[in-house]
Design a protein around this motif. Structure first.
Motif, PDB file in Angstrom:
ATOM      1  N   VAL A  70     -49.282   8.162 -14.089  1.00 28.83           N
ATOM      2  CA  VAL A  70     -49.247   9.023 -15.390  1.00 28.83           C
ATOM      3  C   VAL A  70     -49.274  10.397 -14.545  1.00 28.83           C
ATOM      4  CG1 VAL A  70     -50.707  10.021 -17.379  1.00 28.83           C
ATOM      5  CG2 VAL A  70     -50.332   7.313 -16.824  1.00 28.83           C
ATOM      6  N   ALA A  71     -50.090  10.760 -13.758  1.00 29.62           N
ATOM      7  CA  ALA A  71     -50.285  12.328 -13.214  1.00 29.62           C
ATOM      8  C   ALA A  71     -48.642  12.585 -12.586  1.00 29.62           C
ATOM      9  CB  ALA A  71     -51.258  12.476 -12.204  1.00 29.62           C
ATOM     10  N   ILE A  72     -48.285  11.625 -11.721  1.00 27.92           N
ATOM     11  CA  ILE A  72     -46.912  11.867 -11.072  1.00 27.92           C
ATOM     12  C   ILE A  72     -45.918  12.041 -12.054  1.00 27.92           C
ATOM     13  CG2 ILE A  72     -45.375  11.435  -9.366  1.00 27.92           C
ATOM     14  CD1 ILE A  72     -47.880   9.994  -8.066  1.00 27.92           C
ATOM     15  N   ALA A  73     -45.593  11.064 -12.799  1.00 30.49           N
ATOM     16  CA  ALA A  73     -44.677  10.829 -13.962  1.00 30.49           C
ATOM     17  C   ALA A  73     -44.627  11.879 -14.952  1.00 30.49           C
ATOM     18  CB  ALA A  73     -44.905   9.500 -14.479  1.00 30.49           C
ATOM     19  N   ALA A  74     -45.824  12.587 -15.278  1.00 30.59           N
ATOM     20  CA  ALA A  74     -45.817  13.603 -16.302  1.00 30.59           C
ATOM     21  C   ALA A  74     -45.175  14.835 -15.369  1.00 30.59           C
ATOM     22  CB  ALA A  74     -47.204  13.804 -16.481  1.00 30.59           C
TER      23      ALA A  74
END
Length: 231
Positions: A70-74
């Motif tokens: 989630v952190a990277i994809a955001a």
């Protein structure tokens, strides 16, 4: 390989120590591949295994992977990553078979370094985007069949013999040394040596309690590396 066994001797090859189940490694490889495509050049990677489940003596917790994804994809929505939406019983409990297949693909009969590079990218796409269980040999071989650099029949025979497993364990032993700092760690024969390049992140609390905060991601490291590679 270079004398110390950690870096491929070919100046045009990037050596990447990683686990396929590591989102940070997959981010680094996607960034490097995108930069290479923009330059119209083929990227060759000598993939070396940094098997997190062997280091940690447990499967990488889905709770931690989900938070990192989630952190990277955001921050990098162009990756098109997805959280796992399939049944829990189909979730990959191990990435060792996938990493073994990447090592086995280095054999000239399977396709060599170009095949290994392509297969690793396809396995990561299958896990992070398509939600496929890359723990299973039938799934790995289906993915390999879609890779034009890979002879899937030769790969199937290699996996049946256990090819690739010994190399994963040799890599694990080598990665215990001080030079390989984690997944991903990138090396090149020109002296390039970086752990998780471009990423500035921290956990707000210990993993499992807090969340990874990707404060900044600078993709320019990939262009700088490609400029330094031999042609």
């Amino acid at each position: 390989m270079a004398a110390d066994g950690l870096v491929h001797a070919d100046p045009g090859v990037v050596t990447v120590w990683s686990d396929i189940g590591c989102p940070w490694a997959t981010l680094a490889l996607a960034t490097l591949d995108s930069a290479a495509r923009a330059r119209g050049r083929e990227l060759l990677v000598d993939h070396r295994a940094f098997p997190l489940e062997l280091f940690n003596r447990q499967p990488t917790p889905k709770l931690i992977l989900d938070a990192e994804i989630v952190a990277i994809a955001a921050r990098r929505p162009e990756l098109d990553w997805r959280l796992w939406t399939g049944p829990e019983y189909r979730y990959p409990v191990t990435t060792l078979p996938a990493m073994e297949a990447v090592q086995a693909a280095k054999s000239p009969e399977v396709g060599g370094l170009a095949a290994s590079t392509q297969l690793d990218a396809a396995l990561r796409q299958a896990f992070y985007v398509e939600g496929r269980c890359i723990s299973l040999h039938p799934v790995i071989l289906e993915i390999a069949a879609a890779c034009d650099r890979v002879d899937e029949f030769a790969l199937a025979a290699a996996l049946a013999r256990g090819d690739g497993r010994a190399q994963v364990y040799r890599d694990w032993e080598s990665a215990r040394g001080p030079r390989v700092q984690g997944s991903p760690h990138l090396f090149a024969a020109n002296g390039y040596d970086r752990h998780n390049p471009g990423a500035d992140y921290r956990w707000t609390a210990p993993p499992g309690k807090g969340f990874p905060l990707l404060e900044q991601y600078d993709p320019e490291w990939a262009d700088l590396l490609l400029e330094r590679l031999g042609r």
